[in-house]
Design an enzyme around this catalytic site. Sequence first.
Site, PDB file in Angstrom:
ATOM      1  N   ASP A  43       0.814  -1.212   0.000  1.00 17.49           N
ATOM      2  CA  ASP A  43       0.000   0.000   0.000  1.00 17.49           C
ATOM      3  C   ASP A  43       0.850   1.266   0.000  1.00 17.49           C
ATOM      4  OD1 ASP A  43      -2.486  -1.208  -0.095  1.00 17.49           O
ATOM      5  OD2 ASP A  43      -2.641  -1.397   2.072  1.00 17.49           O
ATOM      6  N   ALA A 178      -5.547   8.883  21.132  1.00 18.11           N
ATOM      7  CA  ALA A 178      -5.306   8.826  22.580  1.00 18.11           C
ATOM      8  C   ALA A 178      -5.665  10.147  23.256  1.00 18.11           C
ATOM      9  CB  ALA A 178      -3.851   8.443  22.878  1.00 18.11           C
TER      10      ALA A 178
END
Length: 253
Positions: A43, A178
Amino acid sequence: MTLKIAFMAGKSEVAQSAHDVLTARYGDVPPTEADVIVALGGDGFMLRTLHATQDLPAPVYGMNCGTIGFLMNEYNEEGLMERLEEAVQEDINPLSMEAMDQTGRVHRALAINEVSLLRAGPQAAKLKITVDGKVRLDELVCDGALLSTPAGSTAYNYSAHGPILPIGADVLALTAIAAFRPRRWRGALLPKRVTVRFDVLESAKRPVMADADSISIDNIDWVEIKSDPTIKHRILFDPGHGLEERLISEQFN
């Protein structure tokens, strides 16, 4: 009609070996003369190929010689000409990123998958988020944040617990990485037409880097991101294995 193919390969031994086999069998022309470009690799190499050939009329057909290969088709040296003739085209608009670093220098880059901001020091980043000129979040304390296209929604965005977007959706995914404050803020879905701006708060104390498809800018002060409809990446997939099918299948794995 016999298609003129330009083969482009990654640096791995597997990709280089595939390049030698396929060029010997199907011939090879320069990308500027090709009807179709075949990218051999993973990719990451597919993204680099799409960026490198975005001004050429030929679509890109990837064959997986890497690991995941979400943007790639299965590698098989047999029947390539027939597969190319039957392939289905998907069109993707990239994100345009403009970022200013702490020296005042402005950097520009395009991203097919996502633009991400990541803390570059031991302390959490503090980001202010503005959408179309309106402040939507005064302060996000986090490890980072990203804005993803539908094509990139199963990559870093999904790993950061962002949503998978249908390939035809005119939306972008804004996802926190996060997040510490607001504790429960997970992100937002935004219309494709908007401009998203991130301002880095306390940038000297809490340095942040920006990344657009592996093009990285250190010590940024702000970043503006929007979809660029003037650029269209054309990707070819085997019938029944296009991006829409892969995005749906990924949600049931």
